[in-house]
Design a protein around this motif. Structure first.
Motif, PDB file in Angstrom:
ATOM      1  N   TRP A 328       9.135   9.202 -42.735  1.00 19.45           N
ATOM      2  CA  TRP A 328       8.923   9.693 -41.490  1.00 19.45           C
ATOM      3  C   TRP A 328       7.372   9.250 -41.400  1.00 19.45           C
ATOM      4  O   TRP A 328       6.816   9.195 -40.073  1.00 19.45           O
ATOM      5  CB  TRP A 328       9.284  11.049 -41.418  1.00 19.45           C
ATOM      6  CG  TRP A 328       8.679  12.094 -42.040  1.00 19.45           C
ATOM      7  CD1 TRP A 328       8.834  12.560 -43.441  1.00 19.45           C
ATOM      8  CD2 TRP A 328       7.793  13.067 -41.456  1.00 19.45           C
ATOM      9  NE1 TRP A 328       8.356  13.722 -43.504  1.00 19.45           N
ATOM     10  CE2 TRP A 328       7.369  13.894 -42.333  1.00 19.45           C
ATOM     11  CE3 TRP A 328       6.909  13.074 -40.109  1.00 19.45           C
ATOM     12  CZ2 TRP A 328       6.506  14.998 -42.295  1.00 19.45           C
ATOM     13  CZ3 TRP A 328       5.906  14.157 -39.976  1.00 19.45           C
ATOM     14  CH2 TRP A 328       5.663  14.880 -41.160  1.00 19.45           C
ATOM     15  N   LYS A 329       6.613   9.769 -42.430  1.00 19.68           N
ATOM     16  CA  LYS A 329       4.952   9.639 -42.266  1.00 19.68           C
ATOM     17  C   LYS A 329       4.790   8.312 -42.123  1.00 19.68           C
ATOM     18  O   LYS A 329       3.695   7.847 -41.453  1.00 19.68           O
ATOM     19  CB  LYS A 329       4.464  10.024 -43.522  1.00 19.68           C
ATOM     20  CG  LYS A 329       4.825  11.672 -43.802  1.00 19.68           C
ATOM     21  CD  LYS A 329       4.464  12.198 -45.425  1.00 19.68           C
ATOM     22  CE  LYS A 329       4.685  13.632 -45.250  1.00 19.68           C
ATOM     23  NZ  LYS A 329       3.991  14.225 -46.495  1.00 19.68           N
ATOM     24  N   LEU A 330       5.094   7.187 -42.753  1.00 19.38           N
ATOM     25  CA  LEU A 330       4.868   5.836 -42.488  1.00 19.38           C
ATOM     26  C   LEU A 330       5.379   5.473 -40.989  1.00 19.38           C
ATOM     27  O   LEU A 330       4.698   4.967 -40.339  1.00 19.38           O
ATOM     28  CB  LEU A 330       5.653   4.805 -43.601  1.00 19.38           C
ATOM     29  CG  LEU A 330       4.996   5.010 -44.993  1.00 19.38           C
ATOM     30  CD1 LEU A 330       5.881   4.073 -45.797  1.00 19.38           C
ATOM     31  CD2 LEU A 330       3.585   4.592 -44.984  1.00 19.38           C
ATOM     32  N   GLN A 331       6.427   6.116 -40.694  1.00 21.23           N
ATOM     33  CA  GLN A 331       6.915   5.799 -39.230  1.00 21.23           C
ATOM     34  C   GLN A 331       5.897   6.459 -38.410  1.00 21.23           C
ATOM     35  O   GLN A 331       5.431   5.588 -37.244  1.00 21.23           O
ATOM     36  CB  GLN A 331       8.245   6.366 -38.985  1.00 21.23           C
ATOM     37  CG  GLN A 331       8.745   6.155 -37.551  1.00 21.23           C
ATOM     38  CD  GLN A 331       9.989   6.934 -37.307  1.00 21.23           C
ATOM     39  OE1 GLN A 331      10.362   8.120 -37.891  1.00 21.23           O
ATOM     40  NE2 GLN A 331      10.753   6.850 -36.108  1.00 21.23           N
ATOM     41  N   ALA A 332       5.466   7.562 -38.413  1.00 23.38           N
ATOM     42  CA  ALA A 332       4.589   8.298 -37.626  1.00 23.38           C
ATOM     43  C   ALA A 332       3.134   7.177 -37.514  1.00 23.38           C
ATOM     44  O   ALA A 332       2.672   7.185 -36.350  1.00 23.38           O
ATOM     45  CB  ALA A 332       4.408   9.678 -38.083  1.00 23.38           C
ATOM     46  N   MET A 333       2.808   6.827 -38.448  1.00 24.58           N
ATOM     47  CA  MET A 333       1.575   6.094 -38.688  1.00 24.58           C
ATOM     48  C   MET A 333       1.836   4.671 -37.742  1.00 24.58           C
ATOM     49  O   MET A 333       0.911   4.147 -36.990  1.00 24.58           O
ATOM     50  CB  MET A 333       1.020   5.706 -40.092  1.00 24.58           C
ATOM     51  CG  MET A 333       0.743   6.837 -41.136  1.00 24.58           C
ATOM     52  SD  MET A 333      -0.446   7.927 -40.275  1.00 24.58           S
ATOM     53  CE  MET A 333      -1.869   7.269 -40.286  1.00 24.58           C
TER      54      MET A 333
END
Ligand SMILES: Cc1cc2nc3c(=O)[nH]c(=O)nc-3n(C[C@H](O)[C@H](O)[C@H](O)COP(=O)(O)OP(=O)(O)OC[C@H]3O[C@@H](n4cnc5c(N)ncnc54)[C@H](O)[C@@H]3O)c2cc1C
Length: 545
Positions: A328-333
């Protein structure tokens, strides 16, 4: 040359269970990715088999829990633990556990821990990942070198069949390339920890094994002789294939001098039973952790970042938590709402979880081999031998319960000191191995509770942030919703009023992250909703409201 280059948001190196879990999590979120593996996707020697309750919860989220349960391991096979001198020899003790079908789901989850050998699990994940158009999968494709700039990672790969070289340009690269990680080594990331010993795995086929002894079905048969615990047979497919692990010493076992067939015969305890060796592979049992899990746009996950003794079955399951923490962190970035601290938080959050789970694994291994001094007479057909067998069996049975019953390890990990969670001042609850203590304290897994419509609270989490409003007359969450909207953070509001769930979550407002961990909770709306949203999306320097 840019024209021939593949362009992808996330390049995943390694299609083992962790690379595949990450690809699945990203694809499920709508993120495109490319996953490469230097091998062809077949498994020569199955390692793990125990899919934890937490991993099963993620599988439920991804819509594949039933497929994992029905992947092929027989549901009625009894997952007992047997302690013996050999399958045909003396029984020291046994701990009977139900089959997959008869095992009860723990009240704190929607899922049970599931026996699904990697022989079935990895190909299943690969099939599911291949169902997503947004994932490009390439087997027999080896990463040879890479470099990164401020904006991207460029990976240079070679096709093992054709020798064709190709560049893959990615916004982020995640190394899921296993314990000997090429990416980790090339990036110059050192590891700390210790080697616990060297072992050899023997994968063999023996359809008559269960009929050839009186110990019955078991998940694991642990073998004890005068040297102590020397090995174990683990069930693989529940029918005809098995894995014998021979525990070595601090010295490498010399494969040239190693008689695998003799070891299998010793474990069976008789010479007249036919079996076929499928694979023999040495491996190093270690508790190692990379000193960093990230260099710029490159991340390490799974065995590339950490190894632990398989005693407990925590290795792959910890790696899956890495993957879900990162997804989800990669998605958020990529979607533009993640702040720089979001990426930094991956390492801050996961390292303590890895240390904790590795500690539990090593502790279990120490228990396995810790009976050595008691074993001088275990092979004797004398009353003294009988007494020794009883003593060793009792010790192993009682001490190893913590290995087989480890719900606390599987569900109780939490992100203390996370820069993107906001502490609420409550002290951390105890963290026992066997028992899971549900809590909605920030940093913890948001607990499971059944909802009136038959879903679980867990079914609410995954895609974006979720703000739970608990109790009668839900508190006004307008400020938080507006702040999230202004900062383009996906946020859904869900109202729940059920006494048990209200008590479990213990606050009127609970903000849950896309990975299902609690980011913040309170009995009134935050004074500075803008700042709270900045913290949880990694765009504020430090947590605190
Ligand atoms: C005996 C044993 C039993 C175990 N039992 C359990 C268990 O019950 N439960 C559990 O949770 N864990 C268990 N484990 C641990 C578990 O097997 C590992 O933690 C898990 O397989 C790690 O997965 P991974 O995807 O990180 O790495 P791997 O499975 O090692 O996959 C790495 C992949 O990267 C590829 N690769 C490497 N270099 C390159 C390159 N340069 N380019 C392209 N591809 C590359 C490899 O081909 C490989 O497919 C056990 C381990 C052992 C040894």
């Amino acid at each position: 040359m840019l024209g021939n280059d593949t362009i992808t948001s996330v390049l995943i190196v390694g299609a083992g269970p962790i690379g595949l879990s990450l690809a699945l999590d990203l694809a499920w979120r709508g993120v495109d990715c490319t996953i490469i593996d230097q091998a062809d996707g077949s498994i020569d020697l199955p390692r793990g088999a125990m899919v934890s309750v937490r991993t099963m919860e993620f599988c439920r989220r991804w819509g594949i829990a039933d497929r994992v349960i029905n992947a092929g391991f027989p549901q009625d096979y009894k997952l007992n633990m047997v302690y013996c001198t050999s399958l045909a020899g003396h029984l020291l003790e046994r701990d009977d556990y139900p089959s997959q079908r008869d095992k009860e789901t723990p009240p704190s989850s929607t899922e049970k821990r599931t026996w699904c050998p990697q022989l079935l699990f990895d190909p299943l994940l690969a099939r599911v990942v291949a169902e997503y158009d947004r994932v490009t999968m390439r087997y027999l494709c080896r990463l040879e070198s890479f470099e990164q700039s401020a904006d991207e990672v460029v990976a240079h790969t070679v096709d093992a069949r054709t020798g064709e070289r190709r560049a893959i340009r990615a916004r982020y690269m995640v190394a899921c390339d296993g314990a000997g990680s090429f990416v980790r080594e090339t990036a110059g990331i050192a590891q700390s920890g210790r080697v616990l010993g060297y072992s050899i795995n023997i994968f063999f086929r023996c359809p008559d094994l269960l009929r050839a002894h009186d110990k019955g079905e078991a998940e694991r048969y642990l073998f004890i002789n005068t040297e102590g615990t020397w090995g174990n047979i683990t069930v693989v497919d529940g029918r005809e294939s098995w894995r014998l692990t021979v525990i070595g010493s601090s010295d490498k076992l010399d494969l040239a001098q190693f008689d695998a067939k003799a070891r299998v015969r010793r474990a069976i305890g008789r010479d007249d039973l036919g079996f076929e060796l499928i694979a023999v592979k040495p491996w190093r049992r270690s508790e190692m952790m990379a000193d960093r899990f990230r260099v710029g746009r490159i991340f390490l996950a799974g065995d590339a970042a950490h190894t632990m003794s398989p005693t407990g079955g925590f290795g792959m399951n910890t790696g899956v938590i890495d993957a879900v923490n990162l997804g989800w962190k990669l998605q958020a970035m990529l979607d533009g709402w993640g702040g720089e601290t979001l990426l930094a938080s991956y390492e801050v959050e996961q390292c303590p979880v890895v240390e904790r789970n590795a500690r539990a694994s090593t502790h279990n291994f120490d228990l396995w081999v810790g009976v050595k001094e008691m074993c001088a007479h275990v092979m004797d057909d004398t009353p003294e031998g009988e007494r020794a067998r009883r003593a060793v069996g009792t010790r192993l049975k009682e001490s190893l319960r913590s290995e087989w019953e480890c719900l606390g390890v599987m569900l109780g990990h939490r992100y203390e000191a996370s820069p993107i969670c906001v502490p609420d001042g409550t002290p951390p609850p105890p963290d026992p191995v066997s028992e899971y203590i549900p809590t909605a304290r920030p940093g913890s897994r948001a607990p499971h509770a059944w909802l009136a419509d038959g879903r679980s609270t867990l079914d609410l989490f995954g895609r974006g942030f979720v703000l739970l409003r608990l109790g009668k007359d839900p508190l006004d969450a307008g400020g938080l919703v507006a702040a999230a909207g202004a900062q383009r953070v996906p946020l859904a509001v869900v109202d729940i009023d059920a006494p048990a769930t209200n008590a479990l979550y213990a606050r009127r407002l609970v903000l849950v992250r896309p990975d299902g961990h609690v980011a913040w909770r309170g009995d009134q709306a935050p004074q500075d909703a803008d700042r709270l949203i900045r913290v949880v999306r990694g765009a504020a320097a430090a947590a605190g409201t």
